[in-house]
Each structure stands twice: as structure tokens, then as C-alpha cells.
Design an enzyme around this catalytic site. Structure first.
Site, PDB file in Angstrom:
ATOM      1  N   HIS A 178     -12.904   5.343  22.520  1.00 18.49           N
ATOM      2  CA  HIS A 178     -14.098   5.909  21.897  1.00 18.49           C
ATOM      3  C   HIS A 178     -15.304   5.720  22.808  1.00 18.49           C
ATOM      4  O   HIS A 178     -15.980   4.692  22.741  1.00 18.49           O
ATOM      5  CB  HIS A 178     -14.346   5.232  20.548  1.00 18.49           C
ATOM      6  CG  HIS A 178     -13.192   5.352  19.610  1.00 18.49           C
ATOM      7  ND1 HIS A 178     -12.049   4.588  19.732  1.00 18.49           N
ATOM      8  CD2 HIS A 178     -13.002   6.154  18.533  1.00 18.49           C
ATOM      9  CE1 HIS A 178     -11.207   4.922  18.764  1.00 18.49           C
ATOM     10  NE2 HIS A 178     -11.750   5.862  18.024  1.00 18.49           N
TER      11      HIS A 178
ATOM     12  N   HIS B 265      -4.987  -4.824 -16.835  1.00 18.18           N
ATOM     13  CA  HIS B 265      -5.241  -6.207 -16.437  1.00 18.18           C
ATOM     14  C   HIS B 265      -3.953  -6.994 -16.176  1.00 18.18           C
ATOM     15  O   HIS B 265      -4.006  -8.189 -15.915  1.00 18.18           O
ATOM     16  CB  HIS B 265      -6.079  -6.918 -17.497  1.00 18.18           C
ATOM     17  CG  HIS B 265      -7.524  -6.523 -17.447  1.00 18.18           C
ATOM     18  ND1 HIS B 265      -7.931  -5.202 -17.496  1.00 18.18           N
ATOM     19  CD2 HIS B 265      -8.658  -7.268 -17.328  1.00 18.18           C
ATOM     20  CE1 HIS B 265      -9.252  -5.156 -17.418  1.00 18.18           C
ATOM     21  NE2 HIS B 265      -9.715  -6.392 -17.310  1.00 18.18           N
TER      22      HIS B 265
ATOM     23  N   HIS C 216     -16.750  11.156  20.109  1.00 14.12           N
ATOM     24  CA  HIS C 216     -16.484   9.977  19.281  1.00 14.12           C
ATOM     25  C   HIS C 216     -15.215   9.253  19.725  1.00 14.12           C
ATOM     26  O   HIS C 216     -15.232   8.049  19.948  1.00 14.12           O
ATOM     27  CB  HIS C 216     -16.362  10.353  17.797  1.00 14.12           C
ATOM     28  CG  HIS C 216     -15.705   9.272  17.002  1.00 14.12           C
ATOM     29  ND1 HIS C 216     -16.411   8.252  16.411  1.00 14.12           N
ATOM     30  CD2 HIS C 216     -14.398   9.009  16.743  1.00 14.12           C
ATOM     31  CE1 HIS C 216     -15.570   7.422  15.822  1.00 14.12           C
ATOM     32  NE2 HIS C 216     -14.346   7.861  16.002  1.00 14.12           N
TER      33      HIS C 216
ATOM     34  N   GLU D 198     -15.495  -7.977  -5.307  1.00 12.86           N
ATOM     35  CA  GLU D 198     -14.284  -8.594  -4.743  1.00 12.86           C
ATOM     36  C   GLU D 198     -14.129  -8.303  -3.248  1.00 12.86           C
ATOM     37  O   GLU D 198     -13.747  -9.178  -2.469  1.00 12.86           O
ATOM     38  CB  GLU D 198     -13.027  -8.109  -5.477  1.00 12.86           C
ATOM     39  CG  GLU D 198     -12.937  -8.519  -6.940  1.00 12.86           C
ATOM     40  CD  GLU D 198     -13.715  -7.581  -7.860  1.00 12.86           C
ATOM     41  OE1 GLU D 198     -14.277  -6.571  -7.373  1.00 12.86           O
ATOM     42  OE2 GLU D 198     -13.764  -7.854  -9.079  1.00 12.86           O
TER      43      GLU D 198
HETATM   44  C1  LIG Z   1     -12.041   1.839   6.843  1.00 14.17           C
HETATM   45  C2  LIG Z   1     -11.906   2.827   7.939  1.00 14.17           C
HETATM   46  N1  LIG Z   1     -11.766   4.118   7.632  1.00 14.17           N
HETATM   47  C3  LIG Z   1     -11.618   5.027   8.604  1.00 14.17           C
HETATM   48  C4  LIG Z   1     -11.591   4.665   9.914  1.00 14.17           C
HETATM   49  C5  LIG Z   1     -11.373   5.694  11.012  1.00 14.17           C
HETATM   50  N2  LIG Z   1     -12.634   5.891  11.760  1.00 14.17           N
HETATM   51  C6  LIG Z   1     -12.882   5.251  12.896  1.00 14.17           C
HETATM   52  S1  LIG Z   1     -14.406   5.580  13.499  1.00 14.17           S
HETATM   53  C7  LIG Z   1     -14.739   6.633  12.221  1.00 14.17           C
HETATM   54  C8  LIG Z   1     -16.059   7.337  12.155  1.00 14.17           C
HETATM   55  C9  LIG Z   1     -17.138   6.374  12.301  1.00 14.17           C
HETATM   56  O1  LIG Z   1     -18.353   6.988  12.438  1.00 14.17           O
HETATM   57  P1  LIG Z   1     -19.528   6.163  13.080  1.00 14.17           P
HETATM   58  O2  LIG Z   1     -19.506   4.792  12.591  1.00 14.17           O
HETATM   59  O3  LIG Z   1     -20.765   6.939  12.872  1.00 14.17           O
HETATM   60  O4  LIG Z   1     -19.136   6.098  14.601  1.00 14.17           O
HETATM   61  P2  LIG Z   1     -19.615   7.052  15.780  1.00 14.17           P
HETATM   62  O5  LIG Z   1     -18.890   8.339  15.621  1.00 14.17           O
HETATM   63  O6  LIG Z   1     -21.069   7.208  15.660  1.00 14.17           O
HETATM   64  O7  LIG Z   1     -19.156   6.319  16.978  1.00 14.17           O
HETATM   65  C10 LIG Z   1     -13.671   6.696  11.356  1.00 14.17           C
HETATM   66  C11 LIG Z   1     -13.633   7.533  10.151  1.00 14.17           C
HETATM   67  C12 LIG Z   1     -11.743   3.293  10.188  1.00 14.17           C
HETATM   68  N3  LIG Z   1     -11.712   2.816  11.427  1.00 14.17           N
HETATM   69  N4  LIG Z   1     -11.923   2.406   9.193  1.00 14.17           N
END
Ligand SMILES: Cc1ncc(C[n+]2csc(CCOP(=O)(O)OP(=O)(O)O)c2C)c(N)n1
Ligand SMILES: [Mg+2]
Length: 657
Positions: free
Chosen positions: A24, A465, A257, A403
């Protein structure tokens, strides 16, 4: 200088992802100035002593930007050689796809599941305040550090950060400073697709202090941090407007990204930034800059060491305690604190509460709380005081009905060090906190999760529950010890085992309903995961029953009935199946027998028990959701009576008695 450092970070991050052909690049490149300022000017740290307890913590909550962290660790002199940057995302490298706690010094927590890092950081900032309340003395501030976070849009979209940030605001964690990389881009495109709320107003509502800056302007970053540091009772959100992949031809595009930029784009970026075209280039002036910084960092830490010595001299008892708790050591005679076990029926949640309270008197480092269920889970530490805004000397944490954040905050407290942390809720809600349980296991942190109300025996609250699949769902998490004790003695054994464990988390699964004290149950044998509770005459059983928790006494009662029919039963209590299966083969064999029919009983889904009883064994389990009604009626309905169990066993073994 900041711009040169930022340029270097950009080059390294782009090259790492390009060489790995995955990763990334956008976020590291877009936050290069922020990162340069934080790691050069802001952080109190010493790469030569990464475990320095009073270091500032830095959490890359947007873990997909791992190349950023690795570049920073390399440039600032942590044990992160250039070769490791070149092995980004390769098997066995320190530079895993997402930062992994323990893979290299300077990685404070495992991130990647978005939002967890920020929530961990709340736990770290809380631990800092609690440790300060315990060990600082007037004129001796040996605990005094900040917790920094770099979070992205994704982190702020996740619910766990809402829970954790709300708690941080409530507790007034003024030394928590979060940078929000507001680049308005996530994977699918612009955040306009799904995330248009006013984050600043939301966080202001949580009680945070908000600043807005241009994230590419180092002076603004510095000023914002300096301002944030003056706020002692409000966590800080610094909203840094940035452009993802700034400096590349693809700046602003979501395409940056999570995919390599491509050689041409990298070449164009380097040319624009005035960087040489070489891969993995670190300019001499950047190396020299950080070599100079190291001299400052060494001095800074030496000052602290001096402070620590002066404190230790004045408070030798405190220092002894400090050494013990920061090394996670238990007092040698901890067992002697255990209460006497009364021979009267007790719910294991109740005995658990008494045992916890008794052990806690010897363990000032044991802190914890509940997601608003302490009166039911019985985990309140009597007379230990509450942790509250402005007074962190107490030991009871009120997580509120949160939680998910509870789990992540517990992980953060544990990662920070100086404490043993536990948290409790109903077992059925363990699903609400499964991600941090998994991460505690992945990070080998000895966090203790207490789950009560563990089966349909909950009764009238009904199927919402009543856990059915939850115990098994916990058991399948690698590295987690799921303990379901059968009576008061085993509950003591489970608590002791959880506390003695330093390399991973434990889930304690306890009942709401009363259970008898079993004649030959054992505190010590719990550590084996399973043991023979009742041996058949002549050690030659006709059938072996395995069970856990509340079903052990049921197995004993069924064994009595079978004895009436002339059949000899071995009853094996299995408080922790994972541990039992890890014992030496001779021990396991001595329990399993050779060709004796095997039966397992548990008030939940039964799949996992076939590992003990074999494909031809009988598993008496619950394979559907519960029902609303009094527990005894439900027991009859689900076939969990001694008579029904004995009948099923007879049928299975084809005994026509
Ligand atoms: C809980 C979770 N859901 C989905 C993902 C997959 N994922 C990784 S980065 C991302 C997008 C994140 O966007 P942002 O934080 O704005 O990062 P940027 O594109 O700006 O680097 C997703 C959906 C993940 N890593 N964790
Ligand atoms: Mg983003």
C-alpha cells in the site's frame, strides 16, 4: 530537513511496494511529512533502547501503511536493516504485510484490522495514567509519556474507534494524540461514497480537542503537536488534510491505496522530488540527521535513567514492585491467597468473583472491569476503587456497554506493560469482541477474558442470551486457552493458570447457575487441561465420559445411574480441551483408553469433541438455538438430565440393560 526526510520516506515506501509487487504505497507517501515530524521531533524514544518503559508509544492504526513504519524504523536506527526493507512482505521478514508485534522492535502493536490500533492506543494511554498514579511521587515523574496514533478514514469508519474514543474522552486521556490522515480516499474511491459525517464534531462530542492542519506542512504539524501536549484533560484529534500518494502522478487517486505505483510513476515522483533514481536511496544528510538525533535521544534517556535511580533510592519498595510488575512476575506464594472452598453449590461466576478478589489482594497490577455487567459477571474488585477521569489510582474499569473497545483496550493495557488486565461480559457477547481476542492471541498477550452465563442454563433470557456455538468458537482461535471449569476448585485452577500464563490470552467460561463442589476436583490438574475425575473400578471402564463446566456434574450423575445398571464409567473433566490435546501422548492415552466407547457432553455445539471421542464416539450436545424458559425445563428439553444422558449412552453402547 523535514522535506528531505519526507522525500526519502516517499522513495523508500514506493520502492518497497514495487519490489514486493504488492502493498500500500498511497498512505505512506501521503503522510510522509507527518511521519517525518513525528519521528524526528515529536517522539520521545530511543531506537537503541526500544523497550524503555517511559518511551512515547506510536501506533500505526492504519496498518496497511506498514511500509511507512518500516521506513521510519530504518531511518531512525531501530533494528530494521535495509535488507529487511528490500524483503518487504516476504516470508520470515521483519517487514510483514501489516505490522506485527514482536516482529521487530518499535512495532508497538499488531495492526491491519482497521480501528484496532487506535483502540489499543486508548488502552496504552490509560495504562500510562494508571502506572503514573501508582509509581510517580512528588518530584519523581518516572512515568510521563504520550501515545501517538496515525489513523486513516478506515479506522474512523470502524465502530471500535467510536467506542474507544468515547471512552477516552470520558476518561480525559489528555496524553493521547491521534493524527487523522484525512485524505478522503479509501479502497473503493472517495469517502463521499459512504463517509460524509462531520468527524470533527463527532470527536468534539466525545470530549476531544480538535485541530485541523495541512498534513503536508511540517510547521503546522509541529505546532499542532505542541498545542495538543498542553491539553492535560482532553485527548487530541489532529485532522491532517492530506493527498494520498502526493508527489506522484497518481496523487489523489484511490488506485494508489493498495497497488504498486509502477516504475514510470516512481521515476516521475523521484524526479519531481529531486531524488536520485536509485532504488532504496537514503541521502547522506538524512542518515547524518538521525545520527545526530540519536545523540539527543541517548541524552534524553540518560536523564530518565537518572530520574529513575533517584526515585528508586528514595522508594526502594516501590522499585521492587515496579521490577516485578514490569516483568510480569507473580508473587511466589500466590496460591496461598486462594480462599477455602466451601462444600456447597455455587455458580462458577460467583466463585470466580471470590477467587479473583482474593488473588487481587496480592496482585496490585491486576486491573480490569466489565462492559457494564460487573454485578452479573462478579468481576468487581471490592474496595479497590474505580478508575475515573482525573483519578487513575483505582483498579476497576467501567468500560460501559462497549465490548469491542473493551477487548482492544485490554490489549493496549497489556501491550503497554505494568499490568495484568481482565475484562468481562456475557459469553454470548464474546462475538462483539472477537477481533481483539484474536489479536491478543496473535500477539501472545496474556489478557484474561471472563465470560459468564455460558449456556442455555441462562434460562429465561432466551436464545439471544444463551450461547450455543460460543465456547467452540473460542476454542478454535489458535493460542487462546478456553477454560470452562466444572466447580469452585477448577475455577481457582483456571484463574491461577490464566495468571501464570505469560505468553497468551485465556478465556474463562463461567456459569450463572449453581454447580456442586465435585469430590475429587483439583486446582492443579486444571493446568493439564483434562484429568480423570472419577475412575472406574479396576481402571477398566465400560465407557468414558468427557465433559466440561456444568456438564461434568451431569456426567457424574449419569455415571451413578449407569453404575446401577452394572456399567463402570470413567468421568474425565476437561476444563481446557486445547491444553489436554497438547499434553504428552502417554498422558492423553492414559485418559482416552484404547477401545472403550467414548462419550462427550457439553451444552453447546459438539463438533470439536470428536477430537476426543473419535468419529465413532457419541457427542451429546446442543445443535440449535436455545429457548426461553426456566433452566430445568430447558435441560429436560435438550436432553441434559442424568436419565436422558444415561439412556443415550446405553443405546449408543447397545447395552440392553
Ligand atoms: C476491519 C477491516 N476491514 C477492512 C479492511 C480492508 N481494508 C484495508 S485498507 C482499507 C481502506 C482504508 O481506507 P483508509 O484508512 O482511508 O486508507 P487509505 O486508503 O487512505 O490509505 C480497507 C477497507 C481492513 N484492513 N480491516
Ligand atoms: Mg483514506
Amino acid at each position: 530537513m523535514f522535506n528531505t526526510i519526507a522525500g526519502t520516506i516517499r522513495g523508500l515506501a514506493a520502492d518497497m511496494v514495487e519490489k514486493a509487487k504488492s502493498g500500500h504505497p498511497g498512505m505512506p507517501i501521503g503522510t510522509a511529512e507527518l511521519a517525518a515530524v513525528i519521528y524526528s521531533e515529536t517522539l520521545k524514544h530511543d531506537p537503541a533502547a526500544p523497550d524503555w518503559p517511559d518511551r512515547d508509544r506510536f501506533v500505526l492504526s492504519a496498518g496497511h501503511g506498514s511500509a511507512l513504519l518500516y521506513a521510519l524504523l530504518h531511518l531512525t536506527g531501530y533494528d530494521m536493516p535495509m535488507d529487511e526493507l528490500k524483503r518487504f512482505r516476504q516470508f520470515g521478514a521483519k517487514t510483514a504485510g501489516h505490522p506485527e508485534y514482536g516482529a521487530a522492535p518499535g512495532i508497538e502493536t499488531t495492526t491491519g484490522p482497521l480501528g484496532q490500533g487506535l483502540a489499543n492506543a486508548v488502552g496504552m494511554a490509560l495504562a500510562e495514567r494508571m502506572l503514573a498514579a501508582r509509581f510517580n511521587r512528588p518530584g519523581h515523574e518516572i512515568v510521563d509519556h504520550y501515545t501517538y496514533v496515525l489513523a486513516g478514514d478506515g479506522c474512523l469508519m470502524e465502530g471500535v474507534t467510536a467506542e474507544a474514543s468515547s471512552l477516552a474522552g470520558h476518561l480525559g486521556l489528555g496524553k493521547l494524540i491521534v493524527f487523522y490522515d484525512d485524505n478522503q480516499i479509501s479502497i473503493e474511491g472517495s469517502t463521499n461514497l459512504a463517509f460524509t459525517e462531520n468527524v470533527a464534531e463527532r470527536y468534539a462530542g466525545y470530549g476531544w480537542h480538535i485541530q485541523r492542519i495541512d498534513g503536508h506542512n511540517p510547521n503546522q504539524v509541529l505546532q499542532a503537536v505542541n498545542k495538543a501536549k498542553t491539553l492535560t484533560t482532553k485527548p487530541s484529534l489532529i485532522i491532517a488534510k492530506t493527498v494520498i500518494a502526493k508527489g506522484t502522478p497518481l496523487a489523489g487517486s484511490h488506485k494508489t491505496h493498495g497497488a504498486p505505483l509502477g516504475k514510470e510513476n516512481i521515476a516521475a515522483m523521484k524526479e519531481k522530488l529531486g531524488l536520485p533514481a536509485d532504488e532504496f536511496h537514503v541521502p547522506e544528510e538524512v542518515s547524518q540527521h538521525f545520527a545526530g538525533k540519536q545523540l539527543e535521544w541517548t541524552k534524553q534517556r540518560a536523564l530518565w535513567e537518572e530520574k529513575f535511580r533517584a526515585w528508586a533510592e528514595e522508594y526502594p519498595d516501590l522499585q521492587q514492585e515496579w521490577e516485578r510488575v514490569t516483568k510480569n512476575e507473580l508473587p511466589a506464594d500466590l496460591e496461598t491467597a486462594l480462599p477455602d472452598f466451601e462444600n456447597s453449590p455455587a455458580a462458577t461466576r460467583n466463585s470466580g468473583g471470590e477467587i479473583l478478589n482474593a488473588l487481587a489482594t496480592r496482585l496490585p497490577e491486576l486491573v480490569g472491569g466489565s462492559a457494564d455487567l460487573a454485578p452479573s459477571t462478579k468481576t468487581y474488585l471490592n474496595e479497590a476503587g474505580d478508575v475515573e477521569a482525573g483519578d487513575f489510582s483505582g483498579r476497576n474499569l467501567h468500560f460501559g456497554v462497549r465490548e469491542h473497545a473493551m477487548g482492544a483496550v485490554l490489549n493496549g493495557i497489556s501491550l503497554h506493560g505494568g499490568f495484568r488486565a481482565y475484562g468481562s461480559t456475557f459469553l454470548v457477547f464474546s462475538d462483539y469482541m472477537r477481533p481483539p481476542i484474536r489479536l491478543a492471541a496473535l500477539m501472545n498477550r496474556p489478557v484474561i477474558f471472563v465470560f459468564t452465563h455460558d449456556s442455555f442454563y441462562v434460562g429465561e433470557d432466551g436464545p439471544t442470551h444463551q450461547p450455543v456455538e460460543h465456547v467452540e468458537a473460542l476454542r478454535v482461535i489458535p493460542g487462546l486457552h478456553t477454560m470452562r471449569p466444572a466447580d469452585t476448585r477448577e475455577t481457582a485452577g483456571a484463574w491461577m493458570a490464566a495468571l501464570k500464563r505469560t505468553d497468551g490470552p485465556t478465556a474463562l467460561v463461567l456459569t450463572r447457575q449453581k454447580l456442586p463442589l465435585l469430590p475429587d476436583s483439583s486446582v492443579e490438574k486444571v493446568t493439564r487441561g483434562g484429568y480423570i475425575l472419577r475412575e472406574a473400578e479396576g481402571e477398566n471402564p465400560d465407557v468414558i465420559i468427557f465433559s466440561s463446566g456444568s456438564e461434568v456434574s451431569l456426567a457424574m450423575a449419569a455415571a451413578d445411574l449407569l453404575a446401577g445398571s452394572g456399567k463402570k464409567t470413567r468421568v474425565v473433566s476437561v476444563p481446557c480441551r486445547e491444553l489436554l490435546l497438547n499434553q504428552e501422548p502417554d498422558y492423553v492415552r492414559s485418559i482416552l483408553g484404547e477401545n472403550t466407547p467414548r462419550v462427550a457432553i457439553e451444552a453447546g455445539v459438539g463438533n470439536g469433541w470428536y477430537r476426543l471421542v473419535g468419529a465413532g464416539g457419541l457427542v451429546i450436545s446442543v445443535e440449535k438455538f436455545g429457548e426461553s424458559g426456566p433452566a430445568e425445563e430447558l435441560a429436560a428439553h435438550f436432553g441434559f438430565t442424568p436419565e436422558a444422558v444415561a439412556e443415550k449412552i446405553k443405546k449408543h453402547c447397545q447395552w440392553n440393560t
